[in-house]
Every structure is written in structure tokens, then in C-alpha cells.
Design an enzyme around this catalytic site. Structure first.
Site, mmCIF file in Angstrom:
data_model
loop_
_atom_site.group_PDB
_atom_site.id
_atom_site.type_symbol
_atom_site.label_atom_id
_atom_site.label_comp_id
_atom_site.label_asym_id
_atom_site.label_seq_id
_atom_site.Cartn_x
_atom_site.Cartn_y
_atom_site.Cartn_z
ATOM 1 N N CYS A 52 38.179 44.033 32.790
ATOM 2 C CA CYS A 52 38.133 44.508 34.178
ATOM 3 C C CYS A 52 39.492 44.527 34.879
ATOM 4 O O CYS A 52 40.003 45.592 35.240
ATOM 5 C CB CYS A 52 37.152 43.663 34.981
ATOM 6 S SG CYS A 52 35.428 43.860 34.472
ATOM 7 N N HIS A 102 38.886 43.973 41.549
ATOM 8 C CA HIS A 102 39.298 42.767 40.823
ATOM 9 C C HIS A 102 40.808 42.508 40.953
ATOM 10 O O HIS A 102 41.493 42.261 39.968
ATOM 11 C CB HIS A 102 38.904 42.850 39.345
ATOM 12 C CG HIS A 102 38.664 41.495 38.742
ATOM 13 N ND1 HIS A 102 37.748 41.285 37.741
ATOM 14 C CD2 HIS A 102 39.225 40.276 38.994
ATOM 15 C CE1 HIS A 102 37.749 40.003 37.402
ATOM 16 N NE2 HIS A 102 38.635 39.374 38.155
#
Length: 502
Positions: A52, A102
Site C-alpha cells: 500500500c 497511507h
């Protein structure tokens, strides 16, 4: 000429092999299929890193993890790295994010003028791997196979709550932009966390796949001993020995995953409907950060260079781009220079900051011959891994492992490693030379280890005594919303209506 509005829709962990030419026929995804029909579709698009945070930092900056320093899910994304949000904002765009990106570190904006939600994952250094302790499992945050054995139906979950909120705020922002109070072009990024595991889905979407013929992987699980070294490390990191995975678990997990694609399709359809009903025109880019192995050869989640993990969907709908399929390999690194070109930004101001390429010439028929680069240096690795996709070939290299060479045309399931076959010594030598020219693996390894060591010290220090988190706190200016006594009620009611009354 007015700069175009841009809508970037990102999803999480969506396997690109399910998008051979838009969504696969068996997927119930009418809105994405409608979008695909008017988009340039990139069949062989790859993440810059199959995880991610590194994948997203590379997507936003156009730089590989070895340049950004975002090696894993707890590595800081530095504030001095330009992103597409910086480039577009500098060019006069209003830039806004609803959803996940993120970001790790104190900068939680990275060029966005507004951010409508917090993130779903932590922003500190707590998820740092440690190459000094190969094989160590950090139980409280590492993936495990409980996502597979626990698959099934849920009407609400942590991730559903998040994505419901992401869609709500994105639609509200589009309505707000339609009111015309800001005459700048806008670039809105809407980033969902589905279909990322855990594999649970609402019944209305689960029921769509009751008779699905794709609930088992094409390549069944292999014995542990038959896997390559890195796949063994992934199995160990995922604590596979603690779980007994049944065929029913596999079917339920894949069914929930497909169901969550349909859930996302509904959310994306709601957003596109707001665009249509408010008569706003926008370029639309659809992409994922990385894929999911979905049980192929027994592997789940990501962290691998195999197609299910590293290949992603990528589609662009723009007025001057022809709808159709492009089979030439491309990268999520290409998104930033492509957005700059679509927005009319001077590419000389973007190209020094990116490892990617503008996709518009390729979409218009120009040949592209440079290989696509992928890196991985996070959990389940003991040293950095690098990969090149070059024509039909994929070449993987790691200082700890034998080389891998796959012919993806003849062997799309990547079952036959040709690196030791004398008949393929030519392609192997060519790709090894290209890889060695791009990467010094010893230096890469040393930089990752230094970053990890620094972060372990900082994280442990900051958890002592008073703690101020870096997690983004969305601003809610209640005194500037609806009707307040410093406003004129007539102006409020007229200005917040779309379309305006007579």
C-alpha cells in the site's frame, strides 16, 4: 482554453488480471464497464511496489520506492517530494482528497489543499519491518490467513464504514464544486480501501456471485517446498502453519472479494451520477495501488511480483483520448506525468521529478519500448527484490534468490522459470544487464536497513511519555456551514442551490 477537471478514483488491492479489457465479463460491475467502454484501457499496468504505502507514494510522485524512501508501510513520505497534487495545485488547480493514501509522517497532505477524511491506517513508524531479524513475525500488524478462514457476510465492517464515508464526502464535495463558488479547475482524488481483505461483504453483493464459476483459482495451492524462495517467505510472514485452509474457505474469500468489487462499483456509480446530474465534465482516471493473489498457487494478498499481486487496472476517460485497449506494459509511475499532460502543465517542470512517462503518446499510437520497473523491500522480504517487465518478458532479481525469467505470452501463470534454460540465455542476459544498470542491490539493501534502524529508534522514543499522533484530523468548520448569523439567509439559500432558481 479552460483546464479540465480531473477525477482520480483509486481502489485498494484490485487484481489487474480481472481487468483484461475493463472488468471481466463475470463481474457485476455495470458502472465500471460503462466507464471502460469510453476509456483508454491499459491491460498490462503494474504497480511500482506491491504494497500500500510504497505503491501509493510512487503513484503520487512518479518515483520508485528506491527514490522516495517509502520502502514499506511505515516509511515516511517526505514533504519535499513533488506529487501530482503539487504539480496540479501549482498550475492553478483546487486539489482535494477523500479517502485513503497511507501517508506516513507528519505531512498528511502532500499537495492536497483539502482532505475530507482521515486515513484508515496509522501514520507513524509502528509497522516498520526489521531486516536485522529475518523471519520475525510482528503479530499485531502482519497479515495472517484469518482473512481467508473468516471470509463471509457482514453488513458493516471497519472498511465498509470507511468507504461509505469516503463516498459520502466525495459526493458532497462534487455537489459543492457544482455551485460555482470557486472558478478554478478541480482535481478530486477519491480513494477507497476495498476490495482489500478481510474478505467480508454485504449480502446484497454476496448474493450476486452465488453461481459464480470463478470461485477457485486457476492454479491450485502448491506444496510449500515447491514454491520459490520469496513465496516461502510470504507464507511464513502470513503464519500459514497456524491455519487449515479449506476449499470452502477459498471459495468464500474469492466470492466476498468479487462482491466487494460490486460494492465499489455502486459507490463509483453514485459519484459518477453526481457528476452527470450537476453537468460537470471531468477527465476520469481509475487505478488500483496493487493486486491480490486470491489463492493462486496458494498465495493471498500482495507482496509478490506475480501477476495477481503486481498487475493493476488502469483506465483513463478523456475527451481527446481514443477508447480502446493498450497492451504495452505501463506503470502507476506514469500517472503523475500523464495527469500533468492532461492538465496542460509544462512537462519540463514534471519530468525531472519522475521515473514515469506520459501515457498520452502511447494512447495515441506512439511505440513505447522502455521496461516497466517494480520494487519490493518490505515485510516478507529479507533484502530488496526488483523486477522488469519488458515486452513479453518478466525478469525478477534478488541478492538472496536465483533469478526468475518468465515468458508471459507463453506462460501467463508464471509456472515455468526460464532463467536456467540455455535456450533463453539471450533474453536473460539482456534483462540482467538492464536490471544491473538500474539497481545496485547492495546499496539499495543498505539504504533500506538504515531507514528501518532509524525508524525503530524514533518510534520507540515517541511512544514514551506524551504522544501526539500524526494521523490526519479532518477539519469541520461548523460555524461556516448551513446558516449562521454572519450570513444572509437569502444568499445562503440561493448560493447553495444547484441549479439556481429563476
Amino acid at each position: 482554453m479552460t483546464a479540465p477537471n480531473i477525477l482520480i478514483v483509486m481502489v485498494d488491492q484490485l487484481n489487474g488480471t480481472l481487468f483484461p479489457d475493463g472488468p471481466a465479463d463475470f463481474l457485476h460491475a455495470p458502472n465500471l464497464k460503462k466507464l471502460a467502454a469510453r476509456s483508454t484501457r491499459f491491460k498490462n499496468a503494474y504497480t511500482a511496489s506491491p504494497l500500500c504505502a510504497p505503491g501509493r507514494a510512487s503513484f503520487m510522485s512518479g518515483q520508485l520506492p528506491s527514490r522516495t524512501g517509502v520502502y514499506d508501510n511505515a516509511a515516511e513520505f517526505r514533504s519535499d517530494i513533488p506529487t501530482y497534487a503539487h504539480h496540479l495545485r501549482r498550475a492553478g488547480y483546487y486539489t482535494c482528497l477523500s479517502g485513503k493514501m497511507h501517508f506516513v509522517g507528519p505531512d498528511q497532505m502532500h499537495g492536497f489543499e483539502d482532505r475530507l477524511t482521515t486515513d484508515i491506517y496509522p501514520a507513524d513508524f509502528g509497522w516498520t519491518p526489521d531486516y536485522r531479524k529475518p523471519g520475525e513475525r510482528i503479530d499485531w500488524w502482519y497479515h495472517n490467513m484469518g482473512s481467508v478462514t473468516g471470509a463471509g457476510i457482514a453488513e458493516i465492517s471497519n472498511q465498509m464504514e470507511y468507504d461509505d464515508e469516503v463516498a459520502y464526502h466525495a459526493k458532497a464535495k462534487l455537489y459543492d464544486l457544482a455551485r460555482g463558488k470557486d472558478d478554478r479547475p478541480w482535481a478530486l482524488t477519491v480513494s477507497f480501501t476495498h476490495p482489500h481483505d478481510p474478505y467480508v461483504a454485504r449480502r446484497k453483493y454476496w448474493d450476486l456471485y452465488e453461481d459464480c464459476e470463478h470461485l477457485l483459482p486457476e492454479v491450485p495451492a502448491m506444496d510449500y517446498a515447491d514454491h520459490d524462495n520469496h513465496s516461502k517467505r510470504i507464507f511464513d510472514a502470513n503464519d500459514w502453519r497456524s491455519f487449515d485452509i479449506s476449499e470452502e474457505d477459498i471459495k468464500r474469500s474469492r466470492r466476498a472479494y468479487f462482491a466487494n468489487i460490486s460494492y465499489l462499483d455502486d459507490k463509483i456509480g453514485e459519484i459518477l451520477e453526481v457528476l452527470e446530474t450537476t453537468r460537470q465534465e471531468a477527465i476520469i482516471l481509475f487505478v488500483s495501488d496493487h493486486g491480490d493473489m486470491l489463492g493462486e498457487r496458494g498465495l493471498w494478498f500482495k507482496m509478490s511480483f506475480y501477476e495477481g499481486s503486481s498487475r493493476v487496472p488502469l483506465m483513463i476517460s478523456a475527451p481527446n483520448l481514443p477508447a480502446g485497449l493498450i497492451e504495452t506494459p505501463v506503470s502507476t509511475l506514469d500517472v503523475t506525468p500523464t495527469l500533468g499532460a492532461l492538465a496542460g502543465v509544462d512537462m519540463a517542470e514534471i519530468e525531472p521529478w519522475t521515473d514515469g512517462q506520459n501515457l498520452l503518446p502511447l494512447a495515441m499510437g506512439t511505440e513505447r519500448t522502455e521496461p516497466v520497473a517494480v520494487e519490493y523491500a518490505a515485510e516478507a522480504s529479507y533484502a530488496p527484490l526488483v523486477s522488469l517487465r519488458y515486452g513479453k518478458w518478466k525478469y525478477n532479481r534478488c541478492a538472496l534468490d536465483p533469478d526468475q525469467l518468465f515468458d508471459l505470452e507463453a506462460d501467463p501463470q508464471e509456472l515455468n522459470n526460464l532463467a536456467g534454460d540455455p535456450a533463453h540465455a539471450g533474453p536473460l542476459q539482456t534483462l540482467r544487464a538492464k536490471s544491473e544498470a538500474r539497481w545496485d542491490l547492495d546499496r539499495f539493501d543498505a539504504e533500506v536497513r538504515a531507514s528501518q534502524a532509524r525508524r525503530w529508534v524514533v518510534y520507540e522514543a515517541l511512544r514514551q511519555g506524551g504522544y501526539y499522533p500524526w494521523d490526519y484530523q479532518p477539519l469541520q468548520k461548523a460555524s461556516e456551514r448551513y446558516m449562521r448569523n454572519h450570513m444572509d439567509l437569502n444568499d445562503v439559500e440561493d448560493g447553495n442551490r444547484f441549479p439556481r432558481g429563476e
